[in-house]
Design a protein around this motif. Structure first.
Motif, PDB file in Angstrom:
ATOM      1  N   TYR A 100       4.838   3.848  -5.053  1.00 26.32           N
ATOM      2  CA  TYR A 100       4.379   2.470  -4.885  1.00 26.32           C
ATOM      3  C   TYR A 100       5.394   1.645  -4.081  1.00 26.32           C
ATOM      4  CZ  TYR A 100       3.744  -2.439  -6.067  1.00 26.32           C
ATOM      5  OH  TYR A 100       3.628  -3.802  -5.993  1.00 26.32           O
ATOM      6  N   LYS A 101       6.665   1.850  -4.382  1.00 33.85           N
ATOM      7  CA  LYS A 101       7.710   1.067  -3.723  1.00 33.85           C
ATOM      8  C   LYS A 101       7.913   1.454  -2.264  1.00 33.85           C
ATOM      9  CE  LYS A 101      10.413   0.151  -7.889  1.00 33.85           C
ATOM     10  NZ  LYS A 101      11.698   0.348  -8.561  1.00 33.85           N
ATOM     11  N   ILE A 102       7.657   2.719  -1.910  1.00 33.84           N
ATOM     12  CA  ILE A 102       8.025   3.164  -0.568  1.00 33.84           C
ATOM     13  C   ILE A 102       6.860   3.427   0.373  1.00 33.84           C
ATOM     14  CG2 ILE A 102      10.161   4.188  -1.443  1.00 33.84           C
ATOM     15  CD1 ILE A 102       8.883   6.967  -0.974  1.00 33.84           C
ATOM     16  N   ILE A 103       5.653   3.559  -0.143  1.00 34.77           N
ATOM     17  CA  ILE A 103       4.541   4.034   0.688  1.00 34.77           C
ATOM     18  C   ILE A 103       4.282   3.164   1.918  1.00 34.77           C
ATOM     19  CG2 ILE A 103       2.677   2.927  -0.609  1.00 34.77           C
ATOM     20  CD1 ILE A 103       1.105   5.611  -0.162  1.00 34.77           C
ATOM     21  N   ALA A 104       4.415   1.879   1.795  1.00 33.46           N
ATOM     22  CA  ALA A 104       4.107   0.990   2.923  1.00 33.46           C
ATOM     23  C   ALA A 104       5.092   1.131   4.077  1.00 33.46           C
ATOM     24  CB  ALA A 104       4.080  -0.462   2.449  1.00 33.46           C
ATOM     25  N   LEU A 105       6.327   1.521   3.785  1.00 32.22           N
ATOM     26  CA  LEU A 105       7.358   1.576   4.825  1.00 32.22           C
ATOM     27  C   LEU A 105       7.830   2.982   5.165  1.00 32.22           C
ATOM     28  CD1 LEU A 105       9.525  -1.398   3.531  1.00 32.22           C
ATOM     29  CD2 LEU A 105       7.853  -1.422   5.385  1.00 32.22           C
ATOM     30  N   ASN A 106       7.343   3.972   4.458  1.00 34.73           N
ATOM     31  CA  ASN A 106       7.846   5.324   4.658  1.00 34.73           C
ATOM     32  C   ASN A 106       6.730   6.214   5.205  1.00 34.73           C
ATOM     33  OD1 ASN A 106       8.469   8.181   3.916  1.00 34.73           O
ATOM     34  ND2 ASN A 106      10.378   7.210   3.260  1.00 34.73           N
ATOM     35  N   PRO A 107       6.842   6.633   6.477  1.00 32.98           N
ATOM     36  CA  PRO A 107       5.771   7.432   7.074  1.00 32.98           C
ATOM     37  C   PRO A 107       5.559   8.790   6.394  1.00 32.98           C
ATOM     38  CG  PRO A 107       7.590   7.119   8.635  1.00 32.98           C
ATOM     39  CD  PRO A 107       7.903   6.315   7.419  1.00 32.98           C
ATOM     40  N   LEU A 143     -14.670   2.505  -2.460  1.00 33.67           N
ATOM     41  CA  LEU A 143     -14.172   3.045  -3.726  1.00 33.67           C
ATOM     42  C   LEU A 143     -12.727   3.530  -3.578  1.00 33.67           C
ATOM     43  CD1 LEU A 143     -14.521   3.717  -6.668  1.00 33.67           C
ATOM     44  CD2 LEU A 143     -15.655   5.851  -6.001  1.00 33.67           C
ATOM     45  N   LEU A 144     -12.396   4.135  -2.439  1.00 32.84           N
ATOM     46  CA  LEU A 144     -11.015   4.589  -2.237  1.00 32.84           C
ATOM     47  C   LEU A 144     -10.040   3.415  -2.114  1.00 32.84           C
ATOM     48  CD1 LEU A 144     -11.554   7.678   0.064  1.00 32.84           C
ATOM     49  CD2 LEU A 144     -10.802   7.651  -2.324  1.00 32.84           C
ATOM     50  N   VAL A 145     -10.489   2.315  -1.542  1.00 34.76           N
ATOM     51  CA  VAL A 145      -9.647   1.105  -1.501  1.00 34.76           C
ATOM     52  C   VAL A 145      -9.392   0.635  -2.933  1.00 34.76           C
ATOM     53  CG1 VAL A 145      -9.634  -1.345  -0.860  1.00 34.76           C
ATOM     54  CG2 VAL A 145     -10.306   0.388   0.817  1.00 34.76           C
ATOM     55  N   HIS A 146     -10.439   0.662  -3.740  1.00 30.18           N
ATOM     56  CA  HIS A 146     -10.292   0.289  -5.151  1.00 30.18           C
ATOM     57  C   HIS A 146      -9.304   1.228  -5.850  1.00 30.18           C
ATOM     58  CE1 HIS A 146     -11.248  -0.588  -9.325  1.00 30.18           C
ATOM     59  NE2 HIS A 146     -11.415   0.708  -9.483  1.00 30.18           N
ATOM     60  N   ILE A 147      -9.499   2.519  -5.690  1.00 30.92           N
ATOM     61  CA  ILE A 147      -8.634   3.521  -6.328  1.00 30.92           C
ATOM     62  C   ILE A 147      -7.191   3.332  -5.891  1.00 30.92           C
ATOM     63  CG2 ILE A 147      -8.102   6.004  -6.361  1.00 30.92           C
ATOM     64  CD1 ILE A 147     -11.226   6.416  -6.292  1.00 30.92           C
ATOM     65  N   ASP A 148      -6.997   3.092  -4.606  1.00 26.85           N
ATOM     66  CA  ASP A 148      -5.644   2.878  -4.079  1.00 26.85           C
ATOM     67  C   ASP A 148      -5.006   1.647  -4.720  1.00 26.85           C
ATOM     68  OD1 ASP A 148      -3.655   3.811  -2.110  1.00 26.85           O
ATOM     69  OD2 ASP A 148      -4.000   1.852  -1.172  1.00 26.85           O
ATOM     70  N   GLY A 149      -5.774   0.587  -4.834  1.00 26.17           N
ATOM     71  CA  GLY A 149      -5.257  -0.624  -5.470  1.00 26.17           C
ATOM     72  C   GLY A 149      -4.963  -0.430  -6.946  1.00 26.17           C
ATOM     73  N   VAL A 150      -5.802   0.343  -7.625  1.00 25.46           N
ATOM     74  CA  VAL A 150      -5.605   0.551  -9.064  1.00 25.46           C
ATOM     75  C   VAL A 150      -4.353   1.365  -9.336  1.00 25.46           C
ATOM     76  CG1 VAL A 150      -6.566   1.634 -11.136  1.00 25.46           C
ATOM     77  CG2 VAL A 150      -8.019   0.216  -9.704  1.00 25.46           C
ATOM     78  N   TRP A 151      -4.125   2.476  -8.587  1.00 19.29           N
ATOM     79  CA  TRP A 151      -2.917   3.256  -8.884  1.00 19.29           C
ATOM     80  C   TRP A 151      -1.671   2.437  -8.588  1.00 19.29           C
ATOM     81  CZ3 TRP A 151       1.215   4.493  -5.957  1.00 19.29           C
ATOM     82  CH2 TRP A 151       1.086   4.628  -4.573  1.00 19.29           C
ATOM     83  N   LYS A 152      -1.719   1.613  -7.560  1.00 13.95           N
ATOM     84  CA  LYS A 152      -0.557   0.770  -7.248  1.00 13.95           C
ATOM     85  C   LYS A 152      -0.339  -0.268  -8.343  1.00 13.95           C
ATOM     86  CE  LYS A 152      -0.800   1.478  -2.290  1.00 13.95           C
ATOM     87  NZ  LYS A 152      -1.251   0.935  -1.001  1.00 13.95           N
ATOM     88  N   TYR A 153      -1.427  -0.860  -8.829  1.00 10.80           N
ATOM     89  CA  TYR A 153      -1.332  -1.822  -9.923  1.00 10.80           C
ATOM     90  C   TYR A 153      -0.750  -1.161 -11.171  1.00 10.80           C
ATOM     91  CZ  TYR A 153      -2.797  -4.802 -13.772  1.00 10.80           C
ATOM     92  OH  TYR A 153      -2.816  -5.558 -14.915  1.00 10.80           O
ATOM     93  N   LEU A 154      -1.259   0.026 -11.507  1.00  5.62           N
ATOM     94  CA  LEU A 154      -0.767   0.741 -12.693  1.00  5.62           C
ATOM     95  C   LEU A 154       0.705   1.120 -12.549  1.00  5.62           C
ATOM     96  CD1 LEU A 154      -3.825   3.092 -13.387  1.00  5.62           C
ATOM     97  CD2 LEU A 154      -3.262   0.934 -14.533  1.00  5.62           C
ATOM     98  N   ALA A 155       1.085   1.574 -11.370  1.00  5.93           N
ATOM     99  CA  ALA A 155       2.475   1.963 -11.147  1.00  5.93           C
ATOM    100  C   ALA A 155       3.410   0.754 -11.220  1.00  5.93           C
ATOM    101  CB  ALA A 155       2.622   2.659  -9.791  1.00  5.93           C
ATOM    102  N   ALA A 156       2.965  -0.355 -10.676  1.00  8.56           N
ATOM    103  CA  ALA A 156       3.821  -1.544 -10.629  1.00  8.56           C
ATOM    104  C   ALA A 156       3.901  -2.280 -11.954  1.00  8.56           C
ATOM    105  CB  ALA A 156       3.316  -2.505  -9.549  1.00  8.56           C
ATOM    106  N   HIS A 157       2.789  -2.341 -12.685  1.00  4.56           N
ATOM    107  CA  HIS A 157       2.729  -3.196 -13.871  1.00  4.56           C
ATOM    108  C   HIS A 157       2.696  -2.457 -15.201  1.00  4.56           C
ATOM    109  CE1 HIS A 157       2.243  -6.609 -11.234  1.00  4.56           C
ATOM    110  NE2 HIS A 157       1.300  -5.951 -10.596  1.00  4.56           N
ATOM    111  N   GLN A 158       2.355  -1.202 -15.179  1.00  3.79           N
ATOM    112  CA  GLN A 158       2.288  -0.375 -16.393  1.00  3.79           C
ATOM    113  C   GLN A 158       1.585  -1.111 -17.538  1.00  3.79           C
ATOM    114  OE1 GLN A 158       6.472   0.292 -16.758  1.00  3.79           O
ATOM    115  NE2 GLN A 158       6.449   1.999 -15.351  1.00  3.79           N
TER     116      GLN A 158
END
Length: 177
Positions: A100-107, A143-158
């Motif tokens: 979650y922390k690195i995906i946006a900046l790490n190719p 649905l994949l946009v939703h899934i992507d947002g959900v895993w990031k939310y879960l990883a960030a906020h637990q």
């Protein structure tokens, strides 16, 4: 546990806590009770060490999800995909927090994630097509946009389990599953 595995575990822990850039190979060596030289011997560079962690985690995720998603009907596949972020973030929470922390900046991180999700997009498109949706490609992408947002939310906020279940229930309700 071998020294090589200890290095991977220590690097994952420190990358998750401090970020990749802020983590030195010296701190990884200290956490793993080994030498920097051994890190370089096994992994060459910090970037290669990071890629090894990412590759190993996605290999595990592929193994887990292949069994989890294999042979399902179209509706069951969509339902299982909605639950996938919970399964993944529970099975390897440190990795997904780091990701979650690195995906946006790490190719490298982004490439592995895209490769992991690509077969899901194809299967979801087919599922929506079979189920008679008017635009199956866009439904799959949404649905994949939703899934992507959900895993990031879960990883960030637990969030707690009740909130996870409520999110899944609501999404399944939207798809009439």
């Amino acid at each position: 546990m071998s020294k090589k595995e200890a290095i991977l575990d220590a690097a994952l822990k420190l990358f998750t806590e401090n970020g990749v850039r802020a983590t030195s190979t010296k701190s990884i060596a200290s956490e793993a009770n080994t030498s920097e030289a051994l890190i370089f011997k096994h992994y060459g560079t910090k970037d290669h060490l990071l890629e090894t962690i990412i590759k190993k985690a996605y290999q595990t995720a592929v193994s887990e999800t292949s069994l989890y998603l294999k042979g399902l009907s179209e509706s069951a596949y969509i339902s299982s995909m909605i639950e996938l972020p919970i399964q993944l973030t529970r099975s390897n929470p440190d990795f997904w927090r780091m990701q979650y922390k690195i995906i946006a900046l790490n190719p490298i991180s982004s490439r592995y994630h895209d490769n992991f999700m690509r077969p899901c997009q194809l299967r979801l498109t087919e599922c929506f097509k079979v189920l008679g949706y008017s635009n199956p490609e866009l439904e799959a992408e949404l649905l994949l946009v939703h899934i992507d947002g959900v895993w990031k939310y879960l990883a960030a906020h637990q969030p707690d389990i009740a909130k996870e279940k409520a999110l899944v229930k609501l999404m399944k309700h939207k798809y009439k599953l």
